[in-house]
Design a protein around this motif. Structure first.
Motif, mmCIF file in Angstrom:
data_model
loop_
_atom_site.group_PDB
_atom_site.id
_atom_site.type_symbol
_atom_site.label_atom_id
_atom_site.label_comp_id
_atom_site.label_asym_id
_atom_site.label_seq_id
_atom_site.Cartn_x
_atom_site.Cartn_y
_atom_site.Cartn_z
ATOM 1 N N ASN A 560 27.154 16.937 13.163
ATOM 2 C CA ASN A 560 26.753 18.298 13.519
ATOM 3 C C ASN A 560 26.208 19.063 12.320
ATOM 4 N N ASP A 561 26.801 18.838 11.143
ATOM 5 C CA ASP A 561 26.293 19.490 9.938
ATOM 6 C C ASP A 561 24.845 19.084 9.690
ATOM 7 N N PHE A 562 24.578 17.775 9.794
ATOM 8 C CA PHE A 562 23.204 17.301 9.628
ATOM 9 C C PHE A 562 22.281 17.955 10.656
ATOM 10 N N LYS A 563 22.769 18.066 11.898
ATOM 11 C CA LYS A 563 21.954 18.646 12.966
ATOM 12 C C LYS A 563 21.562 20.084 12.656
ATOM 13 N N TYR A 564 22.468 20.807 11.959
ATOM 14 C CA TYR A 564 22.177 22.204 11.620
ATOM 15 C C TYR A 564 21.619 22.361 10.208
ATOM 16 N N GLY A 565 21.150 21.253 9.626
ATOM 17 C CA GLY A 565 20.410 21.330 8.373
ATOM 18 C C GLY A 565 21.231 21.206 7.110
ATOM 19 N N VAL A 566 22.519 20.865 7.205
ATOM 20 C CA VAL A 566 23.365 20.715 6.019
ATOM 21 C C VAL A 566 23.412 19.245 5.634
ATOM 22 N N ASN A 567 23.079 18.918 4.386
ATOM 23 C CA ASN A 567 23.209 17.533 3.929
ATOM 24 C C ASN A 567 23.847 17.422 2.549
ATOM 25 N N THR A 568 24.365 18.544 2.018
ATOM 26 C CA THR A 568 25.001 18.553 0.710
ATOM 27 C C THR A 568 26.474 18.183 0.833
ATOM 28 N N ALA A 569 26.922 17.283 -0.014
ATOM 29 C CA ALA A 569 28.339 16.914 -0.016
ATOM 30 C C ALA A 569 29.170 18.050 -0.598
ATOM 31 N N GLU A 570 30.363 18.238 -0.064
ATOM 32 C CA GLU A 570 31.256 19.265 -0.599
ATOM 33 C C GLU A 570 32.199 18.653 -1.621
ATOM 34 N N LYS A 571 32.653 19.485 -2.562
ATOM 35 C CA LYS A 571 33.467 19.002 -3.681
ATOM 36 C C LYS A 571 34.704 19.879 -3.817
ATOM 37 N N LEU A 572 35.803 19.255 -4.237
ATOM 38 C CA LEU A 572 37.071 19.964 -4.368
ATOM 39 C C LEU A 572 37.841 19.433 -5.568
ATOM 40 N N THR A 573 38.400 20.373 -6.357
ATOM 41 C CA THR A 573 39.378 20.038 -7.386
ATOM 42 C C THR A 573 40.677 20.736 -7.015
ATOM 43 N N ASP A 574 41.731 19.958 -6.893
ATOM 44 C CA ASP A 574 43.016 20.464 -6.401
ATOM 45 C C ASP A 574 44.062 20.367 -7.509
ATOM 46 N N PHE A 575 44.634 21.527 -7.884
ATOM 47 C CA PHE A 575 45.701 21.588 -8.895
ATOM 48 C C PHE A 575 47.015 21.881 -8.166
ATOM 49 N N GLU A 576 48.050 21.078 -8.438
ATOM 50 C CA GLU A 576 49.347 21.261 -7.795
ATOM 51 C C GLU A 576 50.446 21.282 -8.863
ATOM 52 N N LEU A 577 51.297 22.305 -8.821
ATOM 53 C CA LEU A 577 52.450 22.416 -9.719
ATOM 54 C C LEU A 577 53.681 22.654 -8.866
ATOM 55 N N GLY A 578 54.672 21.765 -8.962
ATOM 56 C CA GLY A 578 55.804 21.867 -8.059
ATOM 57 C C GLY A 578 57.144 21.656 -8.729
ATOM 58 N N TRP A 579 58.178 22.180 -8.080
ATOM 59 C CA TRP A 579 59.566 22.000 -8.516
ATOM 60 C C TRP A 579 60.383 21.552 -7.318
ATOM 61 N N ARG A 580 61.170 20.513 -7.492
ATOM 62 C CA ARG A 580 62.036 20.004 -6.442
ATOM 63 C C ARG A 580 63.491 20.066 -6.903
ATOM 64 N N TYR A 581 64.330 20.597 -6.026
ATOM 65 C CA TYR A 581 65.767 20.648 -6.302
ATOM 66 C C TYR A 581 66.495 19.951 -5.167
ATOM 67 N N LYS A 582 67.465 19.114 -5.519
ATOM 68 C CA LYS A 582 68.189 18.382 -4.479
ATOM 69 C C LYS A 582 69.638 18.187 -4.902
#
Length: 794
Positions: A560-582
Motif C-alpha cells: 500500500n505504501d508503494f501504491k501511494y508513492g512511498v518507497n523510502t525505507a524507514e530507520k530506527l535507533t532504539d535505546f533501552e535502559l532498564g532495572w530489574r528487581y526480584k
C-alpha cells in the motif's frame, strides 16, 4: 564448708548437669551447617540458576561451574530452583554438612524451547520483554483473539472492529500498529509479506494451541520477516505431552457468542512418538449490528522425540466468514442511530478467507555444546470479500456503455468480489554453541511470497459485455526476503554479561498489473539492510540487575505504501535502559526507552476502501517513554500485577497539505500514541481450585492523525473486567472440570478504542478556492458483556 558441700553435693551435681545440658542444647541450636551443591542440565553445569529458600529472603545463584552454598541452621528446608525453566522445588533435611546435585533437565522444555531460541531472549538479556505462559492464557481463553488476551501487558492497546474481541482484532505496542509488530510462530514469520499486517481472524482460538508467548518491546532481538519497529511477538505452539489426554471445552456469552473446542493427545507412544490435535468453532453476532463471525480452525501435530532429537510435523489453519464492520460509525450516526449502527446492509457483505499452514521443525542436539534447528513452512491463503455497490461507473470496471431504448447507460448497481490468492514458503536454519559462559547462535532465514489480486463481478443490474467470472483487474506480487544473523551472549564476569546481535537482511519486492482502483502499478525494488544490536547487563546482587542496549532497525515499505508513492525505507535507533528487581515475593521491571526514527511510516488516520490504514513518511520523529511493571505477592492468597507506561511521541518536522498548500506543522503528536497506558490485576486465590481476578485498563487520549486537530482526538477510557475460575476434580472418568467466567467492562463504560480520521479538499463551498475539510469514523467497543465456559479434561 566441707559440711556445706557434703550436705548440698547432690544439688550441685544437678545444677552442673543442667548447665551442661543447656549449654549443649544452645550450642547445637546455634551451630550452622553448610548446604552446598551443584545445579546441572543433564551432565552440564548450569550457570546463573536462581536458588531461593522458600519462606525466607535468602537466595543465591549458581556460579560458572554450577556451584552454590548456604550456611543454615539445622532444620527442614525447601529450595526453589529456577533458570530458563519451570521452578523446581527440592526438599532438604539439614542435620549435618550436606552436598547435593540438582538436575534441572526435567524442568526444561529444552528441545521445545530451542525451536524459538533464535528469536527469543532470556530473562537476563538486555531486551525489554514480557513472557506469557499457557496457564495464564487459559484463564481468559473463552473465544477472544490473542491480541485481546494480551491486552493487559505493558504499553499494549487492543481493539476490535465488531466490538467484542472476536473477528477482526488489532494490537498496538508503544503506539506502533500491527504492520510494525513482528509476529513469528515457532520462529516462522506470520506477518503478511505484502501488507506486513497480522490477521488473527485467520487463526481463531489459536491460544488453545499455544505453549507460551514472548512480547519484546522496541526493536528487540533479530527475528525473521520484516523488522520490529514497535515490538515482536514470538509464539511457541503446544509442547509434546508425556501423557495422553482429552479435552472438551465449550463457552457461551453475550451477542450469541459460542466456542466449542476439542483437544487430544496420545501422549508419548513408546516414550518417543506423539500425535495431538485441536478442532475449534467460534460464532458471534458481534456488538456492532450484523458484525457476525463464523470461524473454524484446527491444529494437528505429529512428533518424535528422544534425548537428542525433536521432529515435529504441524498443520494448522482457519476458515473465516465475517460481516464487514470496518467502515465504523460517525459521531452524528452514534447520536441518532446508536453506537452499534453499521452502514452496511447487504446480507452477504462478508469477508471469506481460508489460510492453512504446514510446518516441519527439526531440532538436533549434536553434542554437549552444539545444537541445530531447521524449520520449513508453506502457507496457502485464498479468499475474497463480497460487496454490494450502487451506481457504479462502467469505466471503473472496464465495462463498455450500452444503449437501451435510446438511452445510454454507463452506471449500474452490482455485487463484486475482490480476491487474494497467495503462497508463502519459508526455510529457517540456525545452530547454537553453548558452554558455561558463552552462547552463540547463528543462522539464516529465506522466504518467497507470491500473491495474486483480482476482482470479479458476480451480479450487475446492467452487465454490459462482461462475462461471468471475468477479472476486471489483476495484479501480482513477488517478494524474496533473506537474512543472516549472529547472536552472542558472553558472561564477562559473575556480574557483567555482554549481548551482541548482527543481522543482514535482503529484500526484493516486485508487483505489476492493475490495482482495484483501475490504476497501473509496477514496482521493482531491492533493499539491503544491516541491523546491529548490542547491550550489557550488570547483576549487582541476587535481587538487582541493570541493563542497557542500543539497537538499529531498517524496514521496507509495504504494498500500500508503494501504491501511494512511498518507497523510502524507514530507520530506527532504539535505546533501552532498564532495572530489574526480584525477590521471593516481589518482581519489578523498570525501563526507559528512546526510539529515534528517520522516515517513520506513520498512520495518517485515513483508511482505504478495504479498511486498511494508509501510512505516510513523517521525516524525523521519536518515542520517549518510561515503563514499569511488577508482580507482588501480598500474601498466600492475594497477588497484585500493576503496570504503567508514560510516553511522549512526536513528529519533529511534519508537513501536510492544507487548503491546497503544503504546510509545515513542525512538532506534532504521533497518531494513535497515547501518553499514558496502564494495566492492573488484583488476584485472589483462596486455594488451588479457585481464582478470581479484577483486571483494569486505562488508555489516555490520543490523536488519530498527525496534525493535532481536535476532531481527530480519541478520548481516554478506563475499563475493568472480572475473571473467575473454579476447578473440580471428580474421582472417576473425568480428571478435572474447570469452570471459567469473564465479565467484561463491568461498569458499562461506553468507550471507543480505535477510529480513523481523514481530510479532503473542497472547492464547492468557496468557488475558486481550495478548502480543507475533515471527518472521522469510530469503532465503539462493547458495553457490559459476559462469557462463561467449562472445560472437561480426561
Amino acid at each position: 564448708m566441707k559440711l556445706f558441700l557434703k550436705q548440698n553435693f547432690k544439688k550441685v551435681k544437678q545444677l552442673v548437669a543442667f548447665l551442661i545440658i543447656a549449654f549443649s542444647i544452645n550450642t547445637n541450636a546455634q551451630t550452622l551447617f553448610t548446604l552446598s551443591g551443584k545445579v546441572v542440565d543433564g551432565n552440564q553445569p548450569l550457570t546463573g540458576a536462581s536458588i531461593l529458600i522458600k519462606g525466607t529472603s535468602k537466595g543465591t545463584t549458581s556460579d560458572l561451574h554450577g556451584n552454590f552454598k548456604f550456611q543454615l541452621k539445622k532444620g527442614n528446608y525447601t529450595l526453589v530452583v529456577s533458570a530458563i525453566s519451570k521452578p523446581k522445588e527440592i526438599k532438604v533435611n539439614l542435620n549435618k554438612n550436606k552436598s547435593i546435585t540438582i538436575n534441572m533437565a526435567d524442568s526444561f522444555v529444552n528441545l521445545e524451547e530451542v525451536l524459538v531460541n533464535a528469536v527469543r531472549v532470556k530473562e537476563s538479556s538486555p531486551v525489554t520483554h514480557s513472557n506469557i505462559t499457557k496457564e495464564e492464557l487459559a484463564k481468559r481463553n473463552l473465544g477472544q483473539d490473542i491480541p485481546i488476551l494480551l491486552n493487559y501487558l505493558p504499553s499494549v492497546v487492543t481493539t476490535s472492529d465488531a466490538g467484542a474481541g472476536i473477528g477482526y482484532t488489532g494490537i498496538r505496542v508503544r503506539g506502533s500498529d500491527a504492520t510494525r509488530v513482528n509476529v513469528t510462530i515457532n520462529g516462522i514469520p506470520y506477518n503478511d509479506a505484502e501488507s506486513q499486517g497480522t490477521y488473527w481472524v485467520n487463526l481463531p482460538d489459536f491460544a488453545s494451541s499455544t505453549q507460551s508467548i514472548q512480547l519484546q518491546r522496541g526493536v528487540g532481538t533479530s527475528t525473521n520477516g520484516s523488522a520490529a519497529f514497535g515490538a515482536s511477538l514470538n509464539i511457541l505452539t503446544d509442547a509434546i505431552s508425556k501423557y495422553s489426554y482429552g479435552e472438551i471445552s465449550s463457552s457461551i456469552g453475550s451477542f450469541n457468542t459460542s466456542k466449542n473446542t476439542v483437544k487430544f493427545s496420545t501422549g508419548k507412544i513408546n516414550n518417543h512418538i506423539e500425535f495431538a490435535g485441536r478442532f475449534s468453532k467460534i460464532d458471534s453476532d458481534g456488538y456492532i449490528d450484523r458484525a457476525f463471525s463464523n470461524l473454524k480452525s484446527y491444529f494437528l501435530q505429529a512428533a518424535y522425540v528422544d534425548d537428542n532429537t525433536l521432529i515435529k510435523a504441524l498443520t494448522f489453519g482457519g476458515k473465516e466468514k465475517t460481516y464487514q464492520a470496518w467502515y465504523g460509525v460517525t459521531k452524528e450516526e452514534m447520536a441518532t442511530l446508536g453506537r452499534t449502527y453499521n452502514p452496511y446492509s447487504y446480507d452477504n457483505e462478508t469477508d471469506n478467507y481460508q489460510q492453512d499452514h504446514f510446518q516441519i521443525l527439526w531440532n538436533q542436539k549434536l553434542s554437549k555444546n552444539w545444537s541445530s534447528n531447521i524449520a520449513l513452512n508453506y502457507t496457502k491463503g485464498k479468499g475474497y470479500y463480497e460487496q454490494y455497490k450502487a451506481n457504479q461507473n462502467f469505466a471503473d470496471y472496464n465495462l463498455i456503455p450500452i444503449t437501451i431504448g435510446g438511452e445510454t447507460i454507463d452506471k449500474t448497481d452490482l455485487i463484486r468480489r475482490r480476491w487474494l490468492d497467495n503462497d508463502y514458503y519459508v526455510a529457517n536454519a540456525n545452530a547454537t554453541y553453548k558452554n558455561n559462559s558463552l552462547e552463540i547462535i547463528f543462522g539464516t532465514s529465506v522466504s518467497y511470497y507470491k500473491g495474486g489480486h483480482f476482482g470479479e463481478i458476480i451480479w450487475a443490474q446492467y452487465a454490459s459485455d462482461s462475462q461471468i467470472r471475468e477479472h476486471y483487474y489483476n495484479s501480482n506480487t513477488k517478494k524474496n526476503d533473506a537474512n543472516i544473523f549472529g547472536k552472542l551472549t558472553y558472561k564477562l564476569t559473575n556480574k557483567w554479561m555482554l549481548f551482541t546481535d548482527l543481522q543482514g537482511r535482503f529484500v526484493r519486492f516486485k508487483t505489476a498489473g492493475i490495482t482495484s482502483d483501475i490504476i497501473p502499478i509496477k514496482i521493482n525494488k531491492n533493499y539491503s539492510f544491516f541491523n546491529p544490536k548490542a547491550g550489557l547487563t550488570f547483576k549487582a546482587n541476587n535481587s538487582n540487575s541493570i541493563y542497557f542496549s542500543v539497537a538499529k532497525a531498517t524496514k521496507e515499505p509495504n504494498r500500500n505504501d508503494f501504491k501511494y508513492g512511498v518507497n523510502t525505507a524507514e530507520k530506527l535507533t532504539d535505546f533501552e535502559l532498564g532495572w530489574r528487581y526480584k525477590s521471593e515475593n516481589v518482581a519489578v521491571n523498570t525501563n526507559i526507552y528512546y526510539m529515534k526514527y528517520k522516515d517513520q511510516l506513520v498512520l495518517t488516520g485515513a483508511i482505504d476502501d478495504t479498511g486498511d490504514f494508509i501510512r505516510a513518511t513523517s521525516g524525523k520523529s521519536y518515542r520517549l517513554g518510561l515503563e514499569i511493571d511488577g508482580k507482588i505477592k501480598l500474601n498466600n492468597r492475594f497477588n497484585w500485577q500493576p503496570n504503567i507506561a508514560i510516553s511522549s511521541n512526536k513528529n519533529l518536522d511534519f508537513v501536510t497539505s492544507w487548503n491546497g498548500e503544503l504546510v509545515s506543522l513542525g512538532k506534532t503528536n504521533l497518531s494513535f500514541s497515547p501518553k499514558i497506558v496502564a494495566g492492573n490485576s488484583f488476584t485472589y486465590a483462596p486455594n488451588t481450585k479457585m481464582y478470581i481476578s479484577l483486571l483494569s485498563k486505562y488508555v489516555g487520549e490520543q490523536y488519530m492523525g498527525n496534525i493535532d486537530n481536535k476532531n481527530s482526538k480519541l478520548e481516554s477510557y478506563f475499563v475493568n473486567d472480572l475473571n473467575f475460575s473454579y476447578e473440580i476434580k471428580p474421582k472417576k472418568i473425568i480428571k478435572s472440570i474447570v469452570f471459567t467466567a469473564l465479565l467484561n467492562n463491568i461498569f458499562n463504560v461506553e468507550y471507543i478504542s480505535n477510529g480513523y480520521y481523514y481530510t479532503y479538499d473542497d472547492t464547492w463551498s468557496v468557488p475558486g478556492e481550495t478548502t480543507t475539510l475533515d471527518g472521522a469514523g469510530y469503532y465503539p467497543q462493547a458495553t457490559r458483556n459476559f462469557l462463561v465456559g467449562a472445560t472437561l479434561k480426561f
